[in-house]
Enzyme design. Structure first.
Site, mmCIF file in Angstrom:
data_model
loop_
_atom_site.group_PDB
_atom_site.id
_atom_site.type_symbol
_atom_site.label_atom_id
_atom_site.label_comp_id
_atom_site.label_asym_id
_atom_site.label_seq_id
_atom_site.Cartn_x
_atom_site.Cartn_y
_atom_site.Cartn_z
ATOM 1 N N HIS A 73 0.838 -1.205 0.000
ATOM 2 C CA HIS A 73 0.000 0.000 0.000
ATOM 3 C C HIS A 73 0.871 1.252 0.000
ATOM 4 O O HIS A 73 1.794 1.352 0.790
ATOM 5 C CB HIS A 73 -0.896 0.031 1.246
ATOM 6 C CG HIS A 73 -2.001 -0.970 1.182
ATOM 7 N ND1 HIS A 73 -3.174 -0.725 0.503
ATOM 8 C CD2 HIS A 73 -2.100 -2.222 1.674
ATOM 9 C CE1 HIS A 73 -3.955 -1.793 0.591
ATOM 10 N NE2 HIS A 73 -3.327 -2.714 1.303
ATOM 11 N N TYR A 201 -9.060 4.544 7.718
ATOM 12 C CA TYR A 201 -9.440 4.972 9.067
ATOM 13 C C TYR A 201 -10.600 5.959 8.915
ATOM 14 O O TYR A 201 -10.459 6.955 8.199
ATOM 15 C CB TYR A 201 -8.304 5.725 9.766
ATOM 16 C CG TYR A 201 -7.059 4.915 10.109
ATOM 17 C CD1 TYR A 201 -7.146 3.731 10.816
ATOM 18 C CD2 TYR A 201 -5.786 5.387 9.778
ATOM 19 C CE1 TYR A 201 -6.008 3.019 11.164
ATOM 20 C CE2 TYR A 201 -4.640 4.683 10.126
ATOM 21 C CZ TYR A 201 -4.754 3.503 10.819
ATOM 22 O OH TYR A 201 -3.631 2.806 11.171
ATOM 23 N N PRO A 293 -4.030 0.393 18.880
ATOM 24 C CA PRO A 293 -3.716 -0.077 17.523
ATOM 25 C C PRO A 293 -3.865 0.971 16.425
ATOM 26 O O PRO A 293 -3.558 0.692 15.267
ATOM 27 C CB PRO A 293 -4.693 -1.246 17.316
ATOM 28 C CG PRO A 293 -5.777 -1.048 18.310
ATOM 29 C CD PRO A 293 -5.189 -0.304 19.460
ATOM 30 N N LYS A 297 1.231 0.093 15.179
ATOM 31 C CA LYS A 297 2.636 0.084 15.586
ATOM 32 C C LYS A 297 3.047 -1.082 16.485
ATOM 33 O O LYS A 297 4.244 -1.352 16.634
ATOM 34 C CB LYS A 297 2.971 1.394 16.345
ATOM 35 C CG LYS A 297 2.959 2.626 15.478
ATOM 36 C CD LYS A 297 4.115 2.613 14.507
ATOM 37 C CE LYS A 297 4.061 3.747 13.524
ATOM 38 N NZ LYS A 297 4.616 3.432 12.217
ATOM 39 N N TYR A 385 4.313 7.308 10.177
ATOM 40 C CA TYR A 385 3.394 6.196 9.967
ATOM 41 C C TYR A 385 4.090 5.037 9.246
ATOM 42 O O TYR A 385 3.903 3.872 9.603
ATOM 43 C CB TYR A 385 2.174 6.683 9.166
ATOM 44 C CG TYR A 385 1.094 5.645 9.050
ATOM 45 C CD1 TYR A 385 0.332 5.283 10.159
ATOM 46 C CD2 TYR A 385 0.841 4.997 7.844
ATOM 47 C CE1 TYR A 385 -0.652 4.312 10.065
ATOM 48 C CE2 TYR A 385 -0.138 4.027 7.742
ATOM 49 C CZ TYR A 385 -0.884 3.692 8.851
ATOM 50 O OH TYR A 385 -1.848 2.724 8.754
HETATM 51 P P1 RFL Z 1 2.450 -11.405 22.210
HETATM 52 O O1 RFL Z 1 2.010 -11.581 20.813
HETATM 53 O O2 RFL Z 1 1.459 -11.073 23.244
HETATM 54 O O3 RFL Z 1 3.194 -12.762 22.601
HETATM 55 C C1 RFL Z 1 3.578 -13.018 23.932
HETATM 56 C C2 RFL Z 1 3.585 -14.518 24.133
HETATM 57 O O4 RFL Z 1 4.008 -14.794 25.466
HETATM 58 C C3 RFL Z 1 3.151 -15.796 26.015
HETATM 59 N N1 RFL Z 1 3.200 -15.690 27.484
HETATM 60 C C4 RFL Z 1 3.988 -16.456 28.262
HETATM 61 N N2 RFL Z 1 4.849 -17.417 27.960
HETATM 62 C C5 RFL Z 1 5.490 -18.041 28.998
HETATM 63 N N3 RFL Z 1 5.284 -17.695 30.303
HETATM 64 C C6 RFL Z 1 4.422 -16.734 30.642
HETATM 65 N N4 RFL Z 1 4.222 -16.416 31.939
HETATM 66 C C7 RFL Z 1 3.725 -16.062 29.607
HETATM 67 N N5 RFL Z 1 2.806 -15.070 29.574
HETATM 68 C C8 RFL Z 1 2.500 -14.858 28.286
HETATM 69 C C9 RFL Z 1 1.806 -15.515 25.409
HETATM 70 O O5 RFL Z 1 0.972 -16.659 25.427
HETATM 71 C C10 RFL Z 1 2.188 -15.097 23.991
HETATM 72 O O6 RFL Z 1 2.220 -16.195 23.108
HETATM 73 O O7 RFL Z 1 3.607 -10.308 22.304
HETATM 74 P P2 RFL Z 1 4.781 -9.934 21.287
HETATM 75 O O8 RFL Z 1 5.457 -11.166 20.764
HETATM 76 O O9 RFL Z 1 5.557 -8.882 21.960
HETATM 77 O O10 RFL Z 1 4.054 -9.319 19.996
HETATM 78 C C11 RFL Z 1 3.407 -8.082 20.113
HETATM 79 C C12 RFL Z 1 2.144 -8.078 19.240
HETATM 80 O O11 RFL Z 1 1.414 -9.265 19.443
HETATM 81 C C13 RFL Z 1 1.264 -6.885 19.597
HETATM 82 O O12 RFL Z 1 2.022 -5.693 19.701
HETATM 83 C C14 RFL Z 1 0.158 -6.608 18.612
HETATM 84 O O13 RFL Z 1 -0.572 -7.743 18.249
HETATM 85 C C15 RFL Z 1 -0.765 -5.600 19.277
HETATM 86 N N6 RFL Z 1 -2.092 -5.673 18.744
HETATM 87 C C16 RFL Z 1 -2.311 -5.067 17.563
HETATM 88 N N7 RFL Z 1 -1.298 -4.358 16.974
HETATM 89 C C17 RFL Z 1 -1.499 -3.766 15.791
HETATM 90 O O14 RFL Z 1 -0.576 -3.143 15.267
HETATM 91 N N8 RFL Z 1 -2.735 -3.869 15.172
HETATM 92 C C18 RFL Z 1 -3.775 -4.583 15.736
HETATM 93 O O15 RFL Z 1 -4.844 -4.681 15.155
HETATM 94 C C19 RFL Z 1 -3.593 -5.199 16.974
HETATM 95 N N9 RFL Z 1 -4.589 -5.902 17.574
HETATM 96 C C20 RFL Z 1 -3.114 -6.381 19.421
HETATM 97 C C21 RFL Z 1 -4.377 -6.489 18.803
HETATM 98 C C22 RFL Z 1 -2.903 -6.975 20.681
HETATM 99 C C23 RFL Z 1 -3.923 -7.652 21.356
HETATM 100 N N10 RFL Z 1 -3.655 -8.187 22.681
HETATM 101 C C24 RFL Z 1 -2.320 -8.158 23.216
HETATM 102 C C25 RFL Z 1 -4.579 -8.678 23.571
HETATM 103 C C26 RFL Z 1 -5.384 -7.209 19.437
HETATM 104 C C27 RFL Z 1 -5.183 -7.787 20.694
HETATM 105 C C28 RFL Z 1 -6.345 -8.545 21.285
HETATM 106 C C1 PHB Z 2 -5.435 -4.545 11.016
HETATM 107 O O1 PHB Z 2 -5.446 -4.835 9.821
HETATM 108 O O2 PHB Z 2 -5.709 -5.376 11.882
HETATM 109 C C2 PHB Z 2 -5.047 -3.159 11.425
HETATM 110 C C3 PHB Z 2 -4.745 -2.208 10.467
HETATM 111 C C4 PHB Z 2 -4.391 -0.927 10.853
HETATM 112 C C5 PHB Z 2 -4.338 -0.615 12.183
HETATM 113 C C6 PHB Z 2 -4.627 -1.569 13.150
HETATM 114 C C7 PHB Z 2 -4.995 -2.852 12.763
HETATM 115 O O3 PHB Z 2 -3.992 0.634 12.585
#
Ligand code: RFL
Ligand code: PHB
Length: 392
Positions: A73, A201, A293, A297, A385
């Site tokens: 994109h 957005y 989100p 980032k 961004y």
């Molecule tokens: P993760 O992906 O949370 O992975 C951490 C892993 O550690 C495990 N864990 C343990 N393992 C051993 N012992 C323990 N005591 C433990 N406690 C936990 C967990 O099971 C897991 O597998 O962190 P990591 O690797 O730092 O990655 C970061 C990303 O996942 C995160 O920044 C993004 O996904 C944030 N996020 C989003 N970011 C976006 O840019 N766009 C989004 O749409 C978006 N949606 C989200 C999200 C994060 C969410 N969380 C954390 C609840 C939606 C959700 C629901």
């Molecule tokens: C997504 O595709 O899940 C998404 C895209 C843009 C964002 C957050 C999440 O800022």
């Protein structure tokens, strides 16, 4: 008792990517994950990658599927009530592009590479604990089926997300935390329908909405919702109607609806823990910081932390230098705070806050007008961004 060079707590994207990059440099690690990997591989989260993240993944041999399936994109669109779409044109201002490619796919790619090389990973580990992190021989203990194992190591990487144990192992008088909770979350769905052409957005008086994508036949949509929202109150028909009501008419008409294959609510939070290092423990990703989100980032920050941490460990093992290990926290945090500020600002600009009054709304409106009219403002937003470069 087992032995490794780096014990990695958490098998999400941060932990698996670190294990992968260390392996490429001949550094041994064990990943300890609390959940089953089947559970980890099913989670649907982030979807938009900065160009720096894409390049890093290619450089470490993980670009094949990404380049085949990822959707490039030139930027992301913002709509404001019923005004015509405005593009954050990252390509025009920076020469760089974003890529829509899901965190689920990245985690699958990383886990496949881990399995193919016979990497060590303990899943479904309970009671994970960190020991002697300020000594030169720390260790991690965990239980599987009630049986305890100790892993002796040189370093511990805390990649265990926001609810993990690693951050809690840093004493309260050392750790400083900075936090902002938001009075709303995002209700998201995945549907097997063709997405809109752009990632959009939508700012609207009914609340924020987002149209995103995973593939030409897989769409991801979100709407801002109150924190006490109950999923059961949101059957698909209600979701689609509310989503469409928040987009300008011509875009709303282009949204193809269908049954959802996943539906979940994510709370919004800004959070930073400092420092990201304590003795031989290094935090990376959500274990150290959370962003709302809105700027896409979270995952990109986890990748940049791993870039810096891998570099520091590699320098230590190859050249015996601790310089990068000592600088890790400060270096990573500079980038973290940049993303925190951008994510907070975009969240504030695009969402409806229950406590905002007419003044706040006028200021937001003016901010958006200024953005639309100023090449300088657009260049600044595009640069942040698309992602600031990693520090040399
Ligand atoms: P993760 O992906 O949370 O992975 C951490 C892993 O550690 C495990 N864990 C343990 N393992 C051993 N012992 C323990 N005591 C433990 N406690 C936990 C967990 O099971 C897991 O597998 O962190 P990591 O690797 O730092 O990655 C970061 C990303 O996942 C995160 O920044 C993004 O996904 C944030 N996020 C989003 N970011 C976006 O840019 N766009 C989004 O749409 C978006 N949606 C989200 C999200 C994060 C969410 N969380 C954390 C609840 C939606 C959700 C629901
Ligand atoms: C997504 O595709 O899940 C998404 C895209 C843009 C964002 C957050 C999440 O800022």
């Amino acid at each position: 008792m087992e032995r490794t060079q780096v014990a990695i707590i958490g098998g999400g994207p941060a932990g698996l990517l670190l294990a992968h990059m260390l392996h490429l440099d001949g550094i041994d690690s064990i990943v300890i994950e609390r959940q089953s990997m089947a559970h980890v591989l099913e989670r649907i989260r982030a979807g938009v990658l900065e160009e720096g993240t894409v390049k890093l993944l290619r450089n470490v041999g993980l670009g094949e599927r990404l380049d085949r399936e990822g959707l490039a994109h030139d930027g992301t669109v913002i709509t404001w009530q019923d005004r015509p779409p405005f593009l954050i044109d990252t390509y025009k201002f920076t020469g760089r592009r974003m890529m829509a490619y899901g965190q689920t796919a990245i985690t699958q790619d990383l886990f496949a590479a881990h399995t193919a090389r016979g990497g060590r990973l303990v899943e479904a580990a309970s009671n994970v604990r960190l020991h002697d992190v300020t000594s030169s021989s720390p260790s991690v203990t965990y239980e599987v089926h009630g049986e305890e194992t100790r892993i002796q190591c040189d370093f511990i990487a805390g990649c265990d997300g926001f609810h993990g144990v690693s951050r809690q192992s840093i004493p309260a008088d050392v750790l400083r935390t900075f936090e902002r909770a938001y009075p709303f979350g995002w209700l998201g769905i995945m549907s097997e329908t063709p997405p809109l052409e752009d990632i959009v957005y939508a700012q609207h008086e009914r609340g924020f909405a987002l149209a995103s994508q995973r593939s030409p036949i897989l769409s991801r949509y979100y709407i801002q919702c109150p924190n006490d929202t109950n999923l059961a109150d949101w059957p698909d028909e209600r979701f689609w109607a509310e989503l469409k009501a928040r987009f300008p008419r011509d875009l709303a008409d282009k949204i193809v609806t269908g049954p959802s294959i996943e539906k979940s609510i994510a709370p919004l939070r800004s959070f930073v823990a400092e420092p990201m290092r304590y003795g031989r423990l290094f935090l990376a990703g959500d274990a150290a910081h959370i962003v709302p989100p809105t700027g896409a980032k979270g995952l990109n920050l986890a990748v940049s932390d791993v870039f810096y941490l891998h570099r520091a460990l590699d320098a230590y093992y190859k050249r015996g230098t601790e310089k990068h290990l000592e600088q890790y926290s400060a270096t990573a945090l500079r980038r973290v705070w940049g993303a925190e500020r951008l994510s907070w600002w975009l969240t504030k600009l695009l969402h409806v806050f229950p406590d905002h009054d007419g003044f706040d709304n006028k200021v937001n409106q003016n901010e958006f007008d200024y953005l639309c009219g100023s090449q300088h403002a657009q260049a600044a937003l595009a640069e942040q961004y698309v992602g600031l470069p990693f520090e040399p």
